[in-house]
Design an enzyme around this catalytic site. Structure first.
Site, short mmCIF file in Angstrom:
data_model
loop_
_atom_site.label_atom_id
_atom_site.label_comp_id
_atom_site.label_asym_id
_atom_site.label_seq_id
_atom_site.Cartn_x
_atom_site.Cartn_y
_atom_site.Cartn_z
N GLY A 119 -3.13 1.59 7.64
CA GLY A 119 -3.53 3.16 8.22
C GLY A 119 -4.79 3.18 8.80
O GLY A 119 -5.12 3.11 9.36
N HIS B 148 -3.82 2.36 -0.28
CA HIS B 148 -2.99 1.26 -0.18
C HIS B 148 -1.39 1.70 -0.85
O HIS B 148 -0.46 1.57 -0.41
CB HIS B 148 -3.40 -0.14 -0.94
CG HIS B 148 -4.34 -0.25 0.10
ND1 HIS B 148 -5.30 -0.67 -0.97
CD2 HIS B 148 -4.37 -1.31 0.81
CE1 HIS B 148 -6.50 -1.24 -0.24
NE2 HIS B 148 -5.69 -1.48 0.90
#
EC number: 6.3.2.1
Length: 285
Positions: free
Chosen positions: A152, A40
């Protein structure tokens, strides 16, 4: 001009804050479910590097969990999440809505037609998962109206579906896919990794090593042979339960049997270990 990091809990407050920004400023969005880790952090850092202002959302979205026990066990670490975000930049808006703030009437997802992208792999094993993802992402994109949003590639199928979502809903945003961040031994970073014992977390490097070998084999063999080899490897390792392994066309996510020249392919895997479900994928060409 200096800003301090602002934590915002309501849609109205967020809209009010964002309405005061100069229209010429670029705005980045990083949607998360919290329990933040280095993966993250890399998304947030990229967003900070590429935009004038950034919003990070932290919301554990109930409609994308098909397993209530998985939802209940999902780690909630808001204090440490905010600390991590602050270490990257204090010029970030952190949006932390309650479930009632997002789902004002009933906690149910919208239904989308993702043109088959949601019917394979994760979609086959997790009913309505991608409708739940689409519902929260559309809501965030509509409220925040970012220039770019960052996701992602560990959840590559999700990334493709969000790209499709913005296309079918005509949402003017650039969706940025970001490389998978891995632990030192290769395991794809995930909030769920925290639920693994230390011993198994190390052994879970087996998943990525299997993907790497599958990639090498894909250069010389057809997809069915590679799939059979992967299934056999997991049958020999009784600590890991293979849910699926598929090789697909990157654009359509359609599982393939044979390669076609000039088409990009990716291998996807889902594995259970210690009652924790882990997913990963790797580009094959």
């Amino acid at each position: 001009m200096q800003f301090s990091m602002l934590v915002i809990e309501t849609k109205n407050k967020l809209k009010e804050v964002l309405s005061k920004l100069d229209d010429n400023l670029s705005l980045g969005l990083v949607p998360t479910m919290g329990a933040l880790h280095k993966g993250h952090a890399s998304l947030i850092q990229k967003a900070v590097n590429e935009n004038d202002r950034v919003v990070v959302s932290i919301f554990v979205n109930p409609t994308q969990f098909n397993n209530k026990e998985d939802l209940d066990k999902y780690p909630k670490t808001l204090e440490s999440d905010i600390k991590l975000i602050s270490s990257i930049s204090k010029d970030i808006f952190v949006f932390t809505p309650a479930v009632s703030e997002i789902y004002t009437d009933s906690v149910v997802p919208k239904i989308y037609d993702f043109e088959g992208l949601d019917k394979v792999m994760e979609g086959e094993f997790r009913d309505d998962h991608f409708n739940g993802v689409g519902t929260i992402v559309e809501e965030l994109l509509t409220i925040i109206k970012p220039t770019k949003a960052y996701f992602g590639e560990k959840d590559f199928q999700q990334l493709r579906i969000i790209q499709k979502l913005t296309e079918i809903q005509h949402i003017p945003v650039e969706i940025i896919g970001c490389e998978i961040i891995r632990e030192d031994h290769g395991l794809a970073m995930s909030s769920r990794n925290e639920r693994l014992s230390k011993k198994i977390r190390q052994k879970a490097a087996f998943i990525y090593k299997t993907l790497q070998t599958a990639k090498n084999k894909f250069g010389m063999e057809n997809a069915l042979n590679v799939k059979d080899w992967v299934i056999n490897e997991f049958q020999k390792n009784d600590e890991f339960e293979l849910e699926y392994f598929d090789i697909t066309d990157v654009e359509t996510l359609t599982p393939i049997n044979n390669k076609i020249n000039n088409v990009k392919y990716r291998a996807f895997i889902a594995v259970y270990v210690e009652d924790v479900r882990l997913i990963d994928n790797i580009a094959l060409n």
